[in-house]
Design a protein around this motif. Structure first.
Motif, mmCIF file in Angstrom:
data_model
loop_
_atom_site.group_PDB
_atom_site.id
_atom_site.type_symbol
_atom_site.label_atom_id
_atom_site.label_comp_id
_atom_site.label_asym_id
_atom_site.label_seq_id
_atom_site.Cartn_x
_atom_site.Cartn_y
_atom_site.Cartn_z
ATOM 1 N N GLN A 262 38.091 26.617 41.105
ATOM 2 C CA GLN A 262 38.654 25.849 42.222
ATOM 3 C C GLN A 262 38.127 24.642 42.376
ATOM 4 N N LEU A 263 38.951 23.642 42.721
ATOM 5 C CA LEU A 263 38.468 22.391 43.249
ATOM 6 C C LEU A 263 39.061 22.227 44.691
ATOM 7 N N VAL A 264 37.975 22.154 45.537
ATOM 8 C CA VAL A 264 38.336 22.148 47.128
ATOM 9 C C VAL A 264 38.076 20.738 47.640
ATOM 10 N N GLU A 265 39.114 20.053 48.075
ATOM 11 C CA GLU A 265 39.035 18.901 48.696
ATOM 12 C C GLU A 265 38.746 18.815 50.314
ATOM 13 N N SER A 266 38.063 18.282 51.020
ATOM 14 C CA SER A 266 37.781 17.988 52.339
ATOM 15 C C SER A 266 37.755 16.637 53.040
ATOM 16 N N GLY A 267 37.937 16.421 54.149
ATOM 17 C CA GLY A 267 37.744 15.161 54.599
ATOM 18 C C GLY A 267 38.776 14.301 55.014
ATOM 19 N N PHE B 176 31.040 20.841 37.290
ATOM 20 C CA PHE B 176 31.861 19.823 36.753
ATOM 21 C C PHE B 176 30.999 18.441 36.592
ATOM 22 N N SER B 177 29.752 18.671 36.517
ATOM 23 C CA SER B 177 28.648 17.410 36.333
ATOM 24 C C SER B 177 28.869 16.932 35.091
ATOM 25 N N SER B 178 29.542 17.181 34.210
ATOM 26 C CA SER B 178 29.833 16.776 32.686
ATOM 27 C C SER B 178 31.297 16.272 32.691
ATOM 28 N N ASN B 179 32.030 16.360 33.602
ATOM 29 C CA ASN B 179 33.390 16.144 33.432
ATOM 30 C C ASN B 179 33.780 14.826 34.410
ATOM 31 N N THR B 180 34.664 14.147 33.658
ATOM 32 C CA THR B 180 35.273 13.030 34.414
ATOM 33 C C THR B 180 36.109 13.530 35.554
ATOM 34 N N MET B 181 35.916 12.821 36.665
ATOM 35 C CA MET B 181 36.594 13.433 37.933
ATOM 36 C C MET B 181 37.633 12.296 38.298
ATOM 37 N N GLY B 182 38.760 12.751 38.921
ATOM 38 C CA GLY B 182 39.880 11.683 39.381
ATOM 39 C C GLY B 182 40.137 12.239 40.856
ATOM 40 N N TRP B 183 40.771 11.150 41.336
ATOM 41 C CA TRP B 183 41.438 11.307 42.570
ATOM 42 C C TRP B 183 42.836 10.735 42.375
ATOM 43 N N PHE B 184 43.967 11.506 42.930
ATOM 44 C CA PHE B 184 45.263 11.103 42.758
ATOM 45 C C PHE B 184 45.798 11.306 44.204
ATOM 46 N N ARG B 185 46.991 11.037 44.509
ATOM 47 C CA ARG B 185 47.863 10.875 45.581
ATOM 48 C C ARG B 185 49.201 11.155 45.699
ATOM 49 N N THR C 166 48.990 6.515 53.325
ATOM 50 C CA THR C 166 49.322 7.775 53.586
ATOM 51 C C THR C 166 49.725 8.823 52.772
ATOM 52 N N ALA C 167 49.030 9.892 52.475
ATOM 53 C CA ALA C 167 49.479 10.688 51.290
ATOM 54 C C ALA C 167 48.631 12.117 51.229
ATOM 55 N N VAL C 168 49.113 12.952 50.396
ATOM 56 C CA VAL C 168 48.348 14.005 50.219
ATOM 57 C C VAL C 168 47.498 13.683 48.976
ATOM 58 N N TYR C 169 46.060 13.762 49.165
ATOM 59 C CA TYR C 169 45.107 13.223 48.044
ATOM 60 C C TYR C 169 44.607 14.543 47.306
ATOM 61 N N TYR C 170 44.605 14.293 46.183
ATOM 62 C CA TYR C 170 44.126 15.376 45.063
ATOM 63 C C TYR C 170 42.872 15.038 44.237
ATOM 64 N N CYS C 171 42.055 16.100 43.997
ATOM 65 C CA CYS C 171 40.986 16.035 43.298
ATOM 66 C C CYS C 171 41.251 16.511 42.035
ATOM 67 N N ALA C 172 40.970 16.112 40.693
ATOM 68 C CA ALA C 172 41.134 16.512 39.363
ATOM 69 C C ALA C 172 39.920 16.316 38.773
ATOM 70 N N ALA C 173 39.818 17.349 37.688
ATOM 71 C CA ALA C 173 38.938 17.076 36.660
ATOM 72 C C ALA C 173 39.358 17.259 35.149
ATOM 73 N N THR D 35 44.497 17.456 50.111
ATOM 74 C CA THR D 35 44.111 17.181 51.651
ATOM 75 C C THR D 35 44.830 15.944 52.290
ATOM 76 N N GLN D 36 45.376 16.203 53.358
ATOM 77 C CA GLN D 36 46.380 15.228 53.863
ATOM 78 C C GLN D 36 45.789 14.102 54.586
ATOM 79 N N VAL D 37 45.789 12.643 54.279
ATOM 80 C CA VAL D 37 45.521 11.589 54.897
ATOM 81 C C VAL D 37 46.700 11.029 55.415
ATOM 82 N N THR D 38 46.707 10.770 56.721
ATOM 83 C CA THR D 38 47.721 9.891 57.623
ATOM 84 C C THR D 38 47.239 8.858 58.317
#
Length: 125
Positions: free
Chosen positions: A3-8, A29-38, A91-98, A119-122
């Protein structure tokens, strides 16, 4: 189970700041590229930022350059997105991805293998 768990996320006024965190569980996931999408209501999911496994390579969507910073702490198995000078358009829902690779970044959502629930950012004007 991985699982990837976003917070904040939360509600902030325009011009304010938030820091999102992504803390995977089930594996490292220390060996993986990580991304943020919204994804904003009525819009497609879009790339925000990505970071390679070492942190030596980062990439940003043009509208967030100079305002957002992606970073990672591999010892804590956590990826961050520092968001400053926030605008209502953020403003969007922000997603973490591996991604299944680590040596480069990608703006393509299809390149990522694991996703968080978001996670929702408004940002109010």
């Amino acid at each position: 189970q991985v699982q990837l768990v976003e917070s904040g996320g939360g509600l902030v006024q325009a011009g304010g700041s938030l820091r999102l965190a992504c803390a995977p569980s089930g594996r490292t996931f220390s060996s993986n590229t990580m991304g943020w999408f919204r994804q904003a209501p009525g819009k497609e999911r879009e790339f925000v930022a990505a970071i390679s496994r070492s942190g030596g390579s980062t990439d940003y969507e043009d509208s967030v350059k100079g305002r957002f910073t992606i970073s990672r702490d591999n010892a804590k198995n956590t990826v961050y997105l520092q968001m400053n000078s926030l605008k209502p358009d953020d403003t969007a829902v922000y997603y973490c991805a591996a991604a299944p690779f680590g040596g480069w970044t990608s703006k393509n959502a299809n390149a990522y293998e694991y996703w968080g629930q978001g996670t929702q950012v408004t940002v109010s004007s």
